[in-house]
Design a protein around this motif. Structure first.
Motif, PDB file in Angstrom:
ATOM      1  N   GLY A  73       9.051  13.353 -14.743  1.00  0.00           N
ATOM      2  CA  GLY A  73       9.436  12.170 -13.984  1.00  0.00           C
ATOM      3  C   GLY A  73       8.318  11.575 -13.159  1.00  0.00           C
ATOM      4  N   LYS A  74       7.321  12.394 -12.846  1.00  0.00           N
ATOM      5  CA  LYS A  74       6.186  11.898 -12.070  1.00  0.00           C
ATOM      6  C   LYS A  74       4.975  11.569 -12.952  1.00  0.00           C
ATOM      7  CE  LYS A  74       7.225  13.813  -7.532  1.00  0.00           C
ATOM      8  NZ  LYS A  74       7.085  12.528  -6.852  1.00  0.00           N
ATOM      9  N   ALA A  75       5.145  11.708 -14.251  1.00  0.00           N
ATOM     10  CA  ALA A  75       4.069  11.369 -15.182  1.00  0.00           C
ATOM     11  C   ALA A  75       3.891   9.851 -15.254  1.00  0.00           C
ATOM     12  CB  ALA A  75       4.375  11.927 -16.570  1.00  0.00           C
ATOM     13  N   TYR A  76       2.678   9.426 -15.563  1.00  0.00           N
ATOM     14  CA  TYR A  76       2.352   7.998 -15.577  1.00  0.00           C
ATOM     15  C   TYR A  76       3.286   7.200 -16.483  1.00  0.00           C
ATOM     16  CZ  TYR A  76      -0.319   3.678 -16.234  1.00  0.00           C
ATOM     17  OH  TYR A  76      -0.691   2.365 -16.307  1.00  0.00           O
ATOM     18  N   ALA A  77       3.519   7.696 -17.701  1.00  0.00           N
ATOM     19  CA  ALA A  77       4.320   6.954 -18.676  1.00  0.00           C
ATOM     20  C   ALA A  77       5.737   6.717 -18.168  1.00  0.00           C
ATOM     21  CB  ALA A  77       4.350   7.701 -20.009  1.00  0.00           C
ATOM     22  N   PHE A  78       6.336   7.727 -17.527  1.00  0.00           N
ATOM     23  CA  PHE A  78       7.699   7.571 -17.027  1.00  0.00           C
ATOM     24  C   PHE A  78       7.727   6.670 -15.801  1.00  0.00           C
ATOM     25  CE2 PHE A  78      11.484   8.740 -14.628  1.00  0.00           C
ATOM     26  CZ  PHE A  78      12.458   8.694 -15.618  1.00  0.00           C
ATOM     27  N   CYS A  79       6.781   6.855 -14.900  1.00  0.00           N
ATOM     28  CA  CYS A  79       6.737   6.027 -13.678  1.00  0.00           C
ATOM     29  C   CYS A  79       6.599   4.551 -14.009  1.00  0.00           C
ATOM     30  CB  CYS A  79       5.578   6.470 -12.783  1.00  0.00           C
ATOM     31  SG  CYS A  79       5.789   8.097 -12.045  1.00  0.00           S
ATOM     32  N   ARG A  80       5.874   4.272 -15.067  1.00  0.00           N
ATOM     33  CA  ARG A  80       5.669   2.885 -15.477  1.00  0.00           C
ATOM     34  C   ARG A  80       6.969   2.236 -15.954  1.00  0.00           C
ATOM     35  NH1 ARG A  80       1.383   2.129 -20.166  1.00  0.00           N
ATOM     36  NH2 ARG A  80       3.129   3.077 -21.277  1.00  0.00           N
ATOM     37  N   GLU A  81       7.917   3.056 -16.414  1.00  0.00           N
ATOM     38  CA  GLU A  81       9.176   2.539 -16.943  1.00  0.00           C
ATOM     39  C   GLU A  81      10.360   2.717 -15.998  1.00  0.00           C
ATOM     40  OE1 GLU A  81       9.254   0.913 -19.779  1.00  0.00           O
ATOM     41  OE2 GLU A  81       7.119   1.270 -20.113  1.00  0.00           O
ATOM     42  N   ILE A  82      10.146   3.338 -14.858  1.00  0.00           N
ATOM     43  CA  ILE A  82      11.267   3.702 -13.990  1.00  0.00           C
ATOM     44  C   ILE A  82      12.077   2.488 -13.525  1.00  0.00           C
ATOM     45  CG2 ILE A  82       9.861   3.736 -11.883  1.00  0.00           C
ATOM     46  CD1 ILE A  82      12.793   6.087 -12.719  1.00  0.00           C
ATOM     47  N   TYR A  83      11.414   1.370 -13.279  1.00  0.00           N
ATOM     48  CA  TYR A  83      12.140   0.160 -12.861  1.00  0.00           C
ATOM     49  C   TYR A  83      13.130  -0.251 -13.947  1.00  0.00           C
ATOM     50  CZ  TYR A  83      13.029  -4.763 -11.724  1.00  0.00           C
ATOM     51  OH  TYR A  83      13.634  -5.974 -11.458  1.00  0.00           O
ATOM     52  N   SER A  84      12.686  -0.296 -15.192  1.00  0.00           N
ATOM     53  CA  SER A  84      13.556  -0.685 -16.307  1.00  0.00           C
ATOM     54  C   SER A  84      14.645   0.350 -16.540  1.00  0.00           C
ATOM     55  CB  SER A  84      12.725  -0.855 -17.594  1.00  0.00           C
ATOM     56  OG  SER A  84      11.799  -1.906 -17.453  1.00  0.00           O
ATOM     57  N   ILE A  85      14.291   1.614 -16.440  1.00  0.00           N
ATOM     58  CA  ILE A  85      15.265   2.678 -16.662  1.00  0.00           C
ATOM     59  C   ILE A  85      16.404   2.566 -15.647  1.00  0.00           C
ATOM     60  CG2 ILE A  85      15.612   5.183 -16.526  1.00  0.00           C
ATOM     61  CD1 ILE A  85      12.737   5.469 -17.641  1.00  0.00           C
ATOM     62  N   LEU A  86      16.066   2.349 -14.393  1.00  0.00           N
ATOM     63  CA  LEU A  86      17.089   2.236 -13.357  1.00  0.00           C
ATOM     64  C   LEU A  86      17.963   0.998 -13.550  1.00  0.00           C
ATOM     65  CD1 LEU A  86      15.000   3.303 -10.236  1.00  0.00           C
ATOM     66  CD2 LEU A  86      16.959   4.535 -11.201  1.00  0.00           C
ATOM     67  N   VAL A 126       0.858  -1.191   0.000  1.00  0.00           N
ATOM     68  CA  VAL A 126       0.000   0.000   0.000  1.00  0.00           C
ATOM     69  C   VAL A 126       0.892   1.237   0.000  1.00  0.00           C
ATOM     70  CG1 VAL A 126      -1.840   1.241   1.170  1.00  0.00           C
ATOM     71  CG2 VAL A 126      -1.808  -1.263   1.199  1.00  0.00           C
ATOM     72  N   CYS A 127       0.747   2.048  -1.032  1.00  0.00           N
ATOM     73  CA  CYS A 127       1.609   3.210  -1.235  1.00  0.00           C
ATOM     74  C   CYS A 127       0.803   4.499  -1.127  1.00  0.00           C
ATOM     75  CB  CYS A 127       2.258   3.164  -2.621  1.00  0.00           C
ATOM     76  SG  CYS A 127       2.980   1.568  -3.065  1.00  0.00           S
ATOM     77  N   GLU A 128       1.522   5.606  -1.073  1.00  0.00           N
ATOM     78  CA  GLU A 128       0.842   6.893  -1.034  1.00  0.00           C
ATOM     79  C   GLU A 128       1.088   7.700  -2.303  1.00  0.00           C
ATOM     80  OE1 GLU A 128       2.198   9.582   1.972  1.00  0.00           O
ATOM     81  OE2 GLU A 128       4.311   9.269   1.507  1.00  0.00           O
ATOM     82  N   GLY A 129       1.442   7.016  -3.394  1.00  0.00           N
ATOM     83  CA  GLY A 129       1.670   7.739  -4.634  1.00  0.00           C
ATOM     84  C   GLY A 129       1.767   6.833  -5.839  1.00  0.00           C
ATOM     85  N   GLN A 130       1.583   7.428  -7.014  1.00  0.00           N
ATOM     86  CA  GLN A 130       1.654   6.708  -8.282  1.00  0.00           C
ATOM     87  C   GLN A 130       3.063   6.183  -8.556  1.00  0.00           C
ATOM     88  OE1 GLN A 130      -0.099   7.913 -12.433  1.00  0.00           O
ATOM     89  NE2 GLN A 130       1.831   9.018 -12.230  1.00  0.00           N
ATOM     90  N   THR A 131       4.077   6.989  -8.246  1.00  0.00           N
ATOM     91  CA  THR A 131       5.461   6.590  -8.513  1.00  0.00           C
ATOM     92  C   THR A 131       5.778   5.258  -7.846  1.00  0.00           C
ATOM     93  OG1 THR A 131       6.165   8.906  -8.650  1.00  0.00           O
ATOM     94  CG2 THR A 131       7.882   7.258  -8.278  1.00  0.00           C
ATOM     95  N   GLU A 132       5.447   5.161  -6.563  1.00  0.00           N
ATOM     96  CA  GLU A 132       5.750   3.948  -5.812  1.00  0.00           C
ATOM     97  C   GLU A 132       4.982   2.748  -6.343  1.00  0.00           C
ATOM     98  OE1 GLU A 132       5.040   6.966  -4.712  1.00  0.00           O
ATOM     99  OE2 GLU A 132       5.689   7.308  -2.649  1.00  0.00           O
ATOM    100  N   LYS A 133       3.697   2.925  -6.572  1.00  0.00           N
ATOM    101  CA  LYS A 133       2.864   1.814  -7.039  1.00  0.00           C
ATOM    102  C   LYS A 133       3.382   1.244  -8.362  1.00  0.00           C
ATOM    103  CE  LYS A 133      -1.532   0.802  -9.258  1.00  0.00           C
ATOM    104  NZ  LYS A 133      -1.356  -0.657  -9.132  1.00  0.00           N
ATOM    105  N   LEU A 134       3.631   2.116  -9.336  1.00  0.00           N
ATOM    106  CA  LEU A 134       4.050   1.649 -10.659  1.00  0.00           C
ATOM    107  C   LEU A 134       5.458   1.064 -10.615  1.00  0.00           C
ATOM    108  CD1 LEU A 134       2.593   4.487 -12.911  1.00  0.00           C
ATOM    109  CD2 LEU A 134       1.670   2.193 -12.497  1.00  0.00           C
ATOM    110  N   TYR A 135       6.298   1.569  -9.734  1.00  0.00           N
ATOM    111  CA  TYR A 135       7.643   1.012  -9.585  1.00  0.00           C
ATOM    112  C   TYR A 135       7.564  -0.437  -9.094  1.00  0.00           C
ATOM    113  CZ  TYR A 135      12.284   0.202  -7.540  1.00  0.00           C
ATOM    114  OH  TYR A 135      13.497  -0.333  -7.195  1.00  0.00           O
ATOM    115  N   PHE A 136       6.775  -0.679  -8.058  1.00  0.00           N
ATOM    116  CA  PHE A 136       6.679  -2.037  -7.524  1.00  0.00           C
ATOM    117  C   PHE A 136       5.889  -2.968  -8.438  1.00  0.00           C
ATOM    118  CE2 PHE A 136       7.357   0.391  -3.482  1.00  0.00           C
ATOM    119  CZ  PHE A 136       8.623  -0.111  -3.232  1.00  0.00           C
TER     120      PHE A 136
END
Length: 226
Positions: A164-177, A40-50
């Protein structure tokens, strides 16, 4: 003279592409579900990363409860867990130093409450983005989240707040890192462990900088698709 009959064409039934195939000898093996994890997260960034972790044999339910206080997030997590019990529950939130004493109290009490319920807490102080920053560099200086936003913007080549906080980027942040030069999740884990060891004996809201996201990442890594 008898009428000629039209030659009857051999049917196509015997042609290879019309033959009925035999049942395959291979069996599709189902992957047993070994564990269920609620995050359970408090933001889109965290949710899409996990959400992006390629786990196998584990069901991960990541939920975004953005806009709630930390204590309310924990209480809502308890309600979600009561409706469908998962094997493991994680609360993911950070602390905004700019909000002052009220935020400190809510942050500390939420961690205590979550742990009393048997939940694990991947908390960050000051921001979740500290975890991303540690993929590139170590820091033990106290920073506001604006520091991490600016630093990450330079690493990613974008305006972190706007893009960086946009949906499209957050969805790819795991791969980008995982793919970006100079980024290392293994190093981030070691750096985060070092920070926590240095700060673990002081009050939660004074543990700056600290991120316990590394513990949740290690748990997910134990179940990655090989």
């Amino acid at each position: 003279m008898p009428k000629k009959t039209r030659a009857i064409k051999v049917t196509d039934e015997k042609k290879a592409w019309n033959r009925k195939s035999k049942p395959t000898e291979y069996k599709v093996e189902s992957i047993p579900m070994n564990k269920t994890i609620l995050i359970v997260c408090e933001g889109q960034t965290e949710k899409l990363y996990f959400d992006a972790f390629p786990v196998l044999g584990v069901r991960v339910d990541a939920v975004n409860l953005q806009g709630q206080t930390k204590l309310k997030l924990v209480e809502t997590t308890e309600m979600i867990q009561s409706e469908e019990k998962r094997d493991e529950v994680w609360c993911v939130f950070d602390m905004d130093v700019n909000r002052g004493e009220k935020e400190f109290s809510d942050y500390d009490n939420a961690i205590v409450k979550a742990e009393s319920l048997g939940f694990k807490v991947a908390y960050s102080n000051d921001a979740f983005e500290l975890w991303f920053y540690l993929h590139f560099e170590y820091t033990d200086a106290e920073h506001l989240r604006t520091f991490y936003y600016e630093a990450l913007g330079k690493k990613f080549g974008l305006n972190y707040v706007d893009e960086g906080k946009a949906y499209a980027f957050c969805r790819e942040i795991y791969s980008i890192l995982n793919e970006l030069d100079g980024s290392s999740q293994a190093e981030a884990i070691e750096r985060a462990k070092r920070l926590f060891e240095n700060k673990k004996d002081v009050a939660y809201h004074k543990q700056n900088p600290v991120t316990k996201v590394f513990e949740l990442v290690e748990e997910l890594n134990r179940n990655l698709r090989k």
